[in-house]
Design a protein around this motif. Structure first.
Motif, PDB file in Angstrom:
ATOM      1  N   TRP A 253       0.831  -1.211   0.000  1.00 48.74           N
ATOM      2  CA  TRP A 253       0.000   0.000   0.000  1.00 48.74           C
ATOM      3  C   TRP A 253       0.864   1.259   0.000  1.00 48.74           C
ATOM      4  O   TRP A 253       0.562   2.236  -0.687  1.00 48.74           O
ATOM      5  CB  TRP A 253      -0.944   0.002   1.199  1.00 48.74           C
ATOM      6  CG  TRP A 253      -2.110  -0.924   1.038  1.00 48.74           C
ATOM      7  CD1 TRP A 253      -2.423  -2.002   1.816  1.00 48.74           C
ATOM      8  CD2 TRP A 253      -3.130  -0.861   0.023  1.00 48.74           C
ATOM      9  NE1 TRP A 253      -3.564  -2.624   1.355  1.00 48.74           N
ATOM     10  CE2 TRP A 253      -4.029  -1.933   0.267  1.00 48.74           C
ATOM     11  CE3 TRP A 253      -3.382   0.003  -1.043  1.00 48.74           C
ATOM     12  CZ2 TRP A 253      -5.146  -2.162  -0.544  1.00 48.74           C
ATOM     13  CZ3 TRP A 253      -4.496  -0.230  -1.852  1.00 48.74           C
ATOM     14  CH2 TRP A 253      -5.360  -1.301  -1.595  1.00 48.74           C
ATOM     15  N   VAL A 444      -5.054   9.907  -0.591  1.00 50.40           N
ATOM     16  CA  VAL A 444      -6.213   9.127  -0.142  1.00 50.40           C
ATOM     17  C   VAL A 444      -5.793   7.700   0.192  1.00 50.40           C
ATOM     18  O   VAL A 444      -6.174   7.146   1.237  1.00 50.40           O
ATOM     19  CB  VAL A 444      -7.311   9.130  -1.225  1.00 50.40           C
ATOM     20  CG1 VAL A 444      -8.460   8.209  -0.821  1.00 50.40           C
ATOM     21  CG2 VAL A 444      -7.827  10.546  -1.458  1.00 50.40           C
ATOM     22  N   ALA A 447      -3.721   7.619   3.430  1.00 53.95           N
ATOM     23  CA  ALA A 447      -4.539   7.899   4.616  1.00 53.95           C
ATOM     24  C   ALA A 447      -5.379   6.695   5.018  1.00 53.95           C
ATOM     25  O   ALA A 447      -5.539   6.398   6.210  1.00 53.95           O
ATOM     26  CB  ALA A 447      -5.442   9.100   4.350  1.00 53.95           C
ATOM     27  N   VAL A 448      -5.905   5.976   4.044  1.00 54.73           N
ATOM     28  CA  VAL A 448      -6.856   4.896   4.331  1.00 54.73           C
ATOM     29  C   VAL A 448      -6.173   3.556   4.570  1.00 54.73           C
ATOM     30  O   VAL A 448      -6.573   2.791   5.459  1.00 54.73           O
ATOM     31  CB  VAL A 448      -7.874   4.778   3.171  1.00 54.73           C
ATOM     32  CG1 VAL A 448      -8.804   3.576   3.383  1.00 54.73           C
ATOM     33  CG2 VAL A 448      -8.682   6.060   3.041  1.00 54.73           C
ATOM     34  N   LYS A 449      -5.127   3.256   3.801  1.00 53.36           N
ATOM     35  CA  LYS A 449      -4.585   1.895   3.784  1.00 53.36           C
ATOM     36  C   LYS A 449      -3.289   1.679   4.561  1.00 53.36           C
ATOM     37  O   LYS A 449      -2.978   0.554   4.946  1.00 53.36           O
ATOM     38  CB  LYS A 449      -4.364   1.465   2.335  1.00 53.36           C
ATOM     39  CG  LYS A 449      -5.655   1.236   1.560  1.00 53.36           C
ATOM     40  CD  LYS A 449      -6.452   0.077   2.156  1.00 53.36           C
ATOM     41  CE  LYS A 449      -7.675  -0.252   1.330  1.00 53.36           C
ATOM     42  NZ  LYS A 449      -8.426  -1.405   1.905  1.00 53.36           N
ATOM     43  N   THR A 451      -1.292   1.623   7.743  1.00 54.17           N
ATOM     44  CA  THR A 451      -1.562   1.617   9.189  1.00 54.17           C
ATOM     45  C   THR A 451      -0.316   1.361  10.028  1.00 54.17           C
ATOM     46  O   THR A 451      -0.410   1.287  11.254  1.00 54.17           O
ATOM     47  CB  THR A 451      -2.617   0.547   9.524  1.00 54.17           C
ATOM     48  OG1 THR A 451      -2.129  -0.742   9.122  1.00 54.17           O
ATOM     49  CG2 THR A 451      -3.932   0.832   8.805  1.00 54.17           C
TER      50      THR A 451
END
Length: 485
Positions: A253, A444, A447-449, A451
Motif C-alpha cells: 500500500w 487518499v 490515509a486509508v490503507k 496503518t
C-alpha cells in the motif's frame, strides 16, 4: 562507531547519489532533446532519433526495474568481511560513474555520421549505467535499516541523509547552467550563455566524480549493526522474492501511494526547466529554482524528526500533499509571472522531501513488520521497493516529458516566441493537471490503507526482541549440563 560519523558520511553518499540520479533521469532527456541530436551547425534536430533514444531509455528502465528485487536478494545473500552492502555500493558507483560520462557524449560524432551504430552503442552503455546504478541504489538505501532498529533513530539518520540528497539533487539545478557554460567556454570556445555538448559532457564528469566520492565516504564511515533481530535471516531464494514483497501488505500500500506521488512530481520536476525556457522565456532564471529547492528542502528535512514526533508520520504525509496541491493551483494561475511561478515551485519542493522521508521510514519499518509476519528478515529485498518505484515513475515521466516537448515544439534552438498557445496549453496539461490528480489520489490511499505507525513499529520491535531473548534462554537451558543426583 560514532553515530555522527555514520550520519555525516551516509549523508555525503546521499549527496552524490541524488546528484547522479538527477543527472540520469531529469537532465539526460533535456540533453537529448536540446544539444545531443542537433546537426553540427545547430540548424535542426533529428526528432526521429530523439524518439528512438527516448523509447530505448524508457524500455530499458522498465525492463530493468523488474530485476531490482533480484538485486535485493543478491545483496541480502552477500556475506563478506566488509558486510553485505559496501561491496555493491562501491562497485556500483565505479561502473555507473564511468557509464554516465559516456552516455552524455555523442560517441565521437556517431549521432550524425552513423546513427544506427550510435543507437547500438548507446543501448549497451545505458544498460550498464542503469544496472550498475540500480545495484548502488539498492545497496545504499538497503543499508539504512541495518544502522538502527529504532524508529526515531532511523528518522534522524534518514533526515540527515535526505539533507545530503536534497543538496545533491537540487544543487544540480543550481550548477547545471553555469557549469555547462563554463565548460562550453573552455572546450568549445563559445561566448555568452551558449550551451554545448562539451558543456554537458563536463557537467556529467563532475556529477560522476561526486557520486564516486560519496560512495567511498559511505563505505568508510558506516557500520552495519549486529543483533539477534538482524541475525534472523535466511538465504533469500529468487523464487520467493515476489512472495516476500507481495505478502507484506503495508509495503504494497505504501508503494502504490508513493508510485502515484512520485510519477506526478517527477513529471512536473522534469518539465520545469522547459517551462522557464520555452514558456516564460527566461532560461537564466532556472538557477533560482535550484536555489529555492535547496533552501526549502534543507529546512524540510531538518524539521522532519520534530514534525514526526509532533503530529505523526502519516499526518506529515497528508499535510505535505496539501501544501503540494496548493503549489500546483498557484502554478496553474501563475501565467508568465516569474515570482508567482517560483512561489508555486517552492510549495511543491518543500513538500516532496517530507513525503520521501515518510515513505523511506515506513518502508524501513516494513522490514520488521515483514519479519514478524513471515518469520525471516529481508532488508534489501524490502528496501528495493522504494528505488524501484522512483525508477518506474522516472521512466514514465521521461516518456511523458519527451512526448510533450516534441509535440509542443520545445526542442533544439526553439525559443518561447516559437511555441504556440495550443502547444503551451498541452504542455501544461502534462506538467500540472495530470500530476495534481495523481498526487491527490496518493494521499487518499496513504490515509486509508497505510496503518504501520511509529507506535506499531516499536511494538513489533519489542515483540521480536522478546521472542529472540526467549529463544536464547531456551537454547541456553537446553545446552546447560544436567546436575548429578
Amino acid at each position: 562507531m560514532s553515530k555522527l560519523k555514520q550520519s555525516v558520511t551516509y549523508a555525503f553518499g546521499a549527496f552524490g547519489h541524488d546528484a547522479f540520479y538527477a543527472a540520469l533521469t531529469t537532465y539526460f532527456i533535456t540533453f537529448v532533446t536540446s544539444q545531443l541530436l542537433e546537426t553540427p551547425d545547430g540548424s535542426q534536430v533529428n526528432t526521429w532519433l530523439i524518439g528512438m533514444v527516448t523509447t530505448l531509455v524508457v524500455t530499458i528502465r522498465i525492463v530493468e526495474i523488474f530485476f531490482d528485487p533480484f538485486l535485493g536478494a543478491l545483496v541480502d545473500n552477500t556475506h563478506t568481511k566488509w558486510g553485505k552492502f559496501k561491496p555493491w555500493i562501491m562497485g556500483g558507483a565505479i561502473v555507473s560513474s564511468i557509464s554516465l560520462v559516456l552516455i552524455f557524449s555523442n560517441f565521437f560524432g556517431l549521432t550524425v555520421s552513423h546513427p544506427m551504430i550510435y543507437l547500438v552503442l548507446f543501448v549497451i552503455v545505458f544498460v550498464i549505467a542503469d544496472f550498475s546504478y540500480s545495484v548502488l541504489d539498492v545497496a545504499f538505501w538497503g543499508l539504512l535499516p541495518s544502522l538502527s532498529l529504532d524508529s526515531d533513530s532511523r528518522a534522524s539518520i534518514s533526515s540527515i541523509a535526505r539533507f545530503g540528497s536534497t543538496l545533491g539533487g537540487t544543487g544540480v539545478a543550481v550548477i547545471l547552467v553555469p557549469l555547462n557554460i563554463w565548460f562550453s567556454h573552455t572546450f568549445a570556445h563559445t561566448q555568452g550563455t551558449e550551451q554545448t555538448r562539451a558543456g554537458w559532457l563536463g557537467f556529467a564528469a563532475v556529477i560522476a566524480a561526486l557520486s564516486l566520492i560519496g560512495a567511498l565516504l559511505t563505505c568508510w564511515g558506516t557500520q552495519e549493526g549486529e543483533d539477534a533481530i538482524r541475525d534472523n535471516t535466511q538465504k533469500t531464494s529468487f523464487r520467493d522474492i515476489f512472495s516476500i514483497i507481495g505478502k507484506n501488505d503495508q509495503l504494497m500500500w505504501t508503494a502504490l501511494a508513493y508510485l502515484l506521488f512520485a510519477f506526478g512530481f517527477s513529471t512536473t520536476n522534469s518539465m520545469i526547466i522547459y517551462y522557464f525556457r520555452y514558456v516564460l522565456g527566461k532560461p537564466e532564471s532556472y538557477s533560482l529554482v535550484g536555489a529555492v529547492e535547496a533552501v526549502l528542502g534543507i529546512i524540510a528535512v531538518i524539521c522532519f524528526p520534530a514534525l514526526q514526533r509532533l503530529v505523526s508520520r502519516k499526518r506529515v504525509y497528508l499535510y505535505s500533499v496539501i501544501v503540494e496541491l496548493v503549489g500546483y493551483v498557484l502554478f496553474i494561475f501563475a501565467g508568465h509571472n516569474v515570482v508567482m511561478t517560483l512561489v508555486a515551485t517552492a510549495l511543491c519542493y518543500v513538500a516532496q522531501p517530507l513525503v520521501f522521508l515518510v515513505v523511506l521510514n515506513t518502508i524501513s519499518d516494513c522490514v520488521e513488520y515483514g519479519q514478524l509476519k513471515m518469520g525471516t528478515r529481508n532488508e534489501s529485498v524490502t528496501l528495493t521497493v522504494r528505488p524501484l518505484i522512483d525508477k518506474l515513475a522516472g521512466s514514465f515521466s521521461t516518456a511523458i516529458v519527451s512526448f510533450a516537448a516534441v509535440t509542443a515544439g520545445m526542442t533544439g534552438s526553439a525559443t518561447a516566441a516559437d511555441i504556440s498557445g495550443s502547444g503551451v496549453a498541452q504542455f501544461k496539461g502534462f506538467m500540472l493537471y495530470m500530476p495534481l490528480v495523481l498526487i491527490a489520489i496518493s494521499a487518499v490511499i496513504f490515509a486509508v490503507k497505510v496503518t504501520l505507525t511509529e507506535d506499531k513499529h516499536n511494538q513489533i520491535v519489542k515483540e521480536l526482541t522478546d521472542k529472540f531473548d526467549s529463544d536464547s534462554e531456551q537454547i541456553a537451558a537446553t545446552a546447560a549440563p544436567t546436575p548429578q543426583a
